[in-house]
Each structure stands twice: as C-alpha cells, then as structure tokens.
Design an enzyme around this catalytic site. Structure first.
Site, PDB file in Angstrom:
ATOM      1  N   HIS A  82       0.819  -1.225   0.000  1.00 41.56           N
ATOM      2  CA  HIS A  82       0.000   0.000   0.000  1.00 41.56           C
ATOM      3  C   HIS A  82       0.853   1.276   0.000  1.00 41.56           C
ATOM      4  O   HIS A  82       0.736   2.130  -0.882  1.00 41.56           O
ATOM      5  CB  HIS A  82      -0.893   0.027   1.241  1.00 41.56           C
TER       6      HIS A  82
HETATM    7  C1  BDR Z   1      -2.753   0.910   5.390  1.00 39.79           C
HETATM    8  O1  BDR Z   1      -2.955   0.457   6.730  1.00 39.79           O
HETATM    9  C2  BDR Z   1      -1.737   0.010   7.277  1.00 39.79           C
HETATM   10  O2  BDR Z   1      -1.894  -1.227   7.872  1.00 39.79           O
HETATM   11  C3  BDR Z   1      -0.724  -0.004   6.171  1.00 39.79           C
HETATM   12  O3  BDR Z   1       0.545   0.405   6.676  1.00 39.79           O
HETATM   13  C4  BDR Z   1      -1.259   0.989   5.169  1.00 39.79           C
HETATM   14  O4  BDR Z   1      -0.820   2.299   5.451  1.00 39.79           O
HETATM   15  C5  BDR Z   1      -3.494  -0.039   4.453  1.00 39.79           C
HETATM   16  O5  BDR Z   1      -4.852  -0.055   4.768  1.00 39.79           O
END
Ligand code: BDR
Ligand code: CA
Length: 301
Positions: free
Chosen positions: A232
């Site tokens: 992500h």
């Molecule tokens: C986001 O949530 C976190 O767990 C990850 O680092 C990312 O920023 C994804 O939903």
C-alpha cells in the site's frame, strides 16, 4: 530531487515506503503517528529503518491517539511491535522532537510534498494550528481510503477508519491532494518469488525486505488465504516521485463520520453524469505495477 516529508506508522509497508523514498527523493524528515501499532512502537520502527538505511533523516514523534475515540491498531497484520518478523538493526538513535506537528508546520517552502502513510492525525492537527499551511506546501499524497471496498470494515480502509475526523479535516482543507486508496494499492503485490529473489542478494536491505515480505505473506495466508501482500504505502511515494506510473482522476471525496456501517468510508463521486460535485482530490485508479515493483526492488540493491 523532489523534497518530501513522510508521515507514517511503520508498519511493514511503511518501512518499504521509507526505503523507496530515500532512494528517489530528498527526505527532509519523518513524522510518526499511532496507527499500525502504538506511537512508541511506530517511532522506534522509524528510527530503526533510518539506522538500516544509514541515513540521518530526523524522526519527530507525533500523535499518540486519534482526534476522537480510542486508538486502533493493526497488530493482526503487523504484529505487536508493528514490524514483527524482521531482525532489528542495532542503533542508539533517538527522536529529534516530540512535536511532529510543529515540524510539519516548519516545512520550508512550496516545493515540499507531504506523503501520509498512516492515520491523518498529525496533518489534521497541523491544519488546525495553521489552516494556511496547506497552501505553503506542494501537496499531500495519501495512502488511505478506497474507491471500492474497505479492509477494516466493508467500506472503510484502516488509515481513514483509525481517525475519520482527522481525515475529514485533511480532505476538506484545500490542499493539492492525491488519494492512493485500496483500489490502487491492491494492484501492487509481492509474492514468494520476490522473497526468493531478495534472499539471493547479500545486503542488509534485501535481507530485511525478504524477512519483512515473508512475514507479511504468512499473515495474509492466515487472514485471506493467499501468500501475497499488497504494497500500500509505497504507492503514495511513487505518486510523488514517479507520477507517470499512476493514473488519477479528479474527484470529490468526503469522509463519512456518522454511518453505523459506513464510518470512515471515503465517499468518492464516481457518477458518470456531468453533475459530479467539485473535485477536492486526485483519486488514483491505475498503477504500472511492473515498473513500480522494479523500483521497489531496486531500492534494496
Ligand atoms: C494501510 O494500513 C496500514 O496497515 C498499512 O501500513 C497501510 O498504510 C493499508 O490499509
Ligand atoms: Ca501505513
């Protein structure tokens, strides 16, 4: 080189995003926030990544709790430390300050991008202290939200769900804003083939990344039945450093604060009529995942 400040909650994918940003941008500083794990853990993880990268980027600790309600963490994905599964680099680094908000407000001039990879609490507090701040920076690239489904609830993504009030303030602040939501970030995925390739490389960054991906793949196998993980946070870095790899559309995005089923949802105007509400964000829809993954792997060479 593009100048950036990274606001983050490391976090496995945050750690990879930090590696990528240090390769392709001048990172003026890192601010940390409660998110994937409590603030003390995300700050310790940010310091540890700077040690691994052997950079002297200052780390400023920020908000330990959201604007409203109790802190939420993603320990089920990232583990108790926020960065489980990796051998931790030894170091004696400490934070440059406990006032991330002041650090953000001091962003030197108009060409600095803020890359936000966790709940948006620090940014909202900066906007509260100085609403004109968003006009002094180049823009904000956010990993958060979704133009399709959620990951924390049916419709809400973790970073927005963890502090919806903060997200609402940031999305309405008038910033030049790019949203890299789950609809985009699920296109950039690591696999066990990548772990094997990283294990061939004999340097500490590749070893760290191999351990990190291997751990994440194990968590994903338990949670969704597939040994793969979406990267992500690196997407929000690439939106600044390599915007040609990401296709965006101007859209109106609002944060739902009330709904019993929809709190924390990014409500994106995707109507095909001409009567869409005025855009306040560029919503990212497509990424050149092959080129993006090459860049991710190159930063571990
Ligand atoms: C986001 O949530 C976190 O767990 C990850 O680092 C990312 O920023 C994804 O939903
Ligand atoms: Ca994150």
């Amino acid at each position: 080189m593009t100048r950036v400040i990274i606001d983050c909650d490391p976090g496995h994918d945050d750690a990879i995003a930090l590696m990528l940003a240090h390769r392709h941008a001048q990172v003026l500083g890192i601010s940390t926030v409660s998110g994937n794990a409590p603030l003390a853990a995300t700050t310790a993880n940010a310091l540890m990544v700077t040690a691994l990268l052997d950079v002297d980027t200052p780390v400023h600790a920020g908000a330990a709790r959201p604007l409203a309600g109790e802190p939420r963490h993603a320990l089920v994905v990232h583990g108790q430390s926020g960065l489980d599964g990796v051998e931790r680099a030894d170091h004696r680094r400490t934070v440059a300050s406990d006032d991330a908000v002041e650090f953000l407000l001091d962003a030197p001039d108009r060409d600095v991008w803020i890359i936000a990879l966790g709940p948006l609490t620090n940014l909202a507090l900066a906007i509260e202290r100085d609403p004109a701040w968003v006009r002094r920076i180049a823009g904000i690239s956010i990993m958060g939200g979704s133009a399709t489904v959620g990951n924390t609830t049916r419709v809400a993504e973790f970073n927005i769900f963890a502090d919806p009030e903060a997200a609402a303030r940031v999305f309405l602040a008038g910033a030049d804003l790019t949203m890299c939501g789950l609809n985009l970030t699920h296109q950039l995925r690591t696999t066990d083939a990548i772990v094997s390739r990283l294990r061939q490389a004999a340097n500490p960054r590749a070893k760290f990344a191999a351990e990190l991906f291997d751990y994440l793949h194990g968590r994903m196998a338990d949670l969704i039945g597939v040994r793969e993980a979406a990267l992500h946070d690196p997407c929000a870095v690439l939106a600044v450093t390599h915007p040609q790899l990401i296709e965006t559309e101007p859209r109106a995005v609002d944060i739902e604060l009330e709904g019993t089923l929809t709190r924390g949802m990014t409500v994106v105007d995707q109507r095909s009529t001409r009567r869409q509400d005025p855009a306040n964000a560029r919503v990212a829809y497509r990424i050149d995942a092959g080129r993006a993954m090459d860049l991710v792997l190159e930063c571990m060479d």
